[in-house]
Design an enzyme around this catalytic site. Structure first.
Site, PDB file in Angstrom:
ATOM      1  N   ALA A 253       0.843  -1.183   0.000  1.00 60.42           N
ATOM      2  CA  ALA A 253       0.000   0.000   0.000  1.00 60.42           C
ATOM      3  C   ALA A 253       0.882   1.238   0.000  1.00 60.42           C
ATOM      4  CB  ALA A 253      -0.918   0.012   1.224  1.00 60.42           C
ATOM      5  N   LYS A 254       0.317   2.340  -0.464  1.00 54.27           N
ATOM      6  CA  LYS A 254       1.060   3.590  -0.513  1.00 54.27           C
ATOM      7  C   LYS A 254       1.570   3.981   0.871  1.00 54.27           C
ATOM      8  CE  LYS A 254      -2.040   5.220  -4.184  1.00 54.27           C
ATOM      9  NZ  LYS A 254      -3.107   6.184  -4.532  1.00 54.27           N
ATOM     10  N   ARG A 255       0.725   3.801   1.880  1.00 51.16           N
ATOM     11  CA  ARG A 255       1.106   4.251   3.216  1.00 51.16           C
ATOM     12  C   ARG A 255       2.226   3.421   3.821  1.00 51.16           C
ATOM     13  NH1 ARG A 255      -3.818   1.757   3.571  1.00 51.16           N
ATOM     14  NH2 ARG A 255      -4.014  -0.052   4.939  1.00 51.16           N
ATOM     15  N   GLY A 257       4.880   2.572   2.070  1.00 52.01           N
ATOM     16  CA  GLY A 257       6.088   2.820   1.298  1.00 52.01           C
ATOM     17  C   GLY A 257       6.352   1.806   0.210  1.00 52.01           C
TER      18      GLY A 257
END
Length: 292
Positions: A253-255, A257
């Site tokens: 996920a983007k969060r 990294g």
């Protein structure tokens, strides 16, 4: 970048990839796009690209350009893109129909009030308890000028729709059970349509026959099946695929990294080779496919 060459075929299968331009795509997105693309191509069908940019506060045009470049780098072809921000009348029409049928209601609760009313001492927080569902017409009229969202009246909706089911490629026939998700939000001031409403309308309007997406959206399908029934829309076949996870076992996920495709492109990585590895299950070091 302009749209890539459309996929033409005689097959009736239509799939789609629908990213939000709120950040850059990562390997998990690539895996999902490839799965949807290949499902259509292998059947002589069509693969559509839809940009879910309905969140005007977070969507960025530059992210759209990057999405198109990433997909082209992977060697995918598609039709589109179609932008949700240009389809707002469709969502409003659907919401108006649900209002006319008295299957939605205005909710005036703030996020803080909802958090306070749904916090559980152990485990995940329960669904919205339906506080504003019990307001009288006079109470609603007195507050209609206040900020509010529109929620699905789940008990009323389920009573109208009756028993429902849908088919998943891996799990087979699924009896729809939207009750655990409660009275979900269908529209609010900063988003004319929620994910649930917009994706249901768009898939039907674009003739999507097969929804290929991650297993993390499996539960949302119960709500989508209900909305299809309420709005008289067709039900596609569903293919909820495994997710890519990191060394910690958490999905990419983007969060967290996750490495972006743009960064990999900039580093000179071979896009088609990466796509081939994802197709074959030869994932980059440190990543593996979670079980669906």
């Amino acid at each position: 970048m302009t749209a890539r060459r459309p996929i033409h075929g005689q097959g009736g299968v239509v799939t789609r990839f629908a990213p939000s331009p709120t950040g850059r795509l990562h390997l998990g997105h690539a895996f999902s796009a490839i799965r949807a693309h290949d499902h259509a191509v292998e059947r002589g069908g069509r693969f559509l690209l839809r940009i879910e940019d309905i969140d005007g506060t977070r969507s960025r045009p530059e992210h759209v350009d990057t999405i198109l470049a990433d997909l082209a780098w992977l060697g995918l072809t598609w039709e589109g893109p179609v932008f949700q921000s240009q389809r707002l009348p469709l969502y409003q029409s659907a919401l108006d129909r649900l209002k006319a049928d008295r299957l939605v209601y205005p909710c005036f609760c703030t996020r803080a009030e909802i958090a306070a009313s749904t916090t559980a001492p152990h485990g995940p927080s329960p669904a919205y308890p339906g506080t504003c569902r019990h307001l009288t017409p006079a109470q609603v009229a007195a507050r209609i000028g206040e900020p509010h969202c529109w929620r699905l009246d789940l008990p009323a909706a389920m009573a109208v729709a009756g028993p429902l089911d849908w088919h998943d490629e891996h799990a087979g026939r699924i009896v729809a059970d939207p009750a655990p998700q409660g009275d979900v939000v269908l529209a609010r001031k900063d988003a004319p349509a929620s994910y649930h409403l917009a994706v249901t309308i768009d898939d039907a309007a674009q003739g999507v026959t097969d929804v290929v997406r991650g297993i993390d959206l499996f539960d949302a399908t119960h709500i989508h099946r209900l909305l299809q029934a309420l709005l008289g829309l067709p039900t596609p076949a569903y293919h909820h695929h495994a997710l890519l996870v990191g060394t910690d076992g958490e999905r990419l996920a983007k969060r967290h990294g996750a490495p972006t495709l743009a960064a990999m492109r900039a580093d000179g990585a071979d896009g088609p080779a990466l796509a081939a590895s994802l197709r074959a299950g030869r994932l980059p070091s440190g990543f593996s496919a979670a079980n669906a």
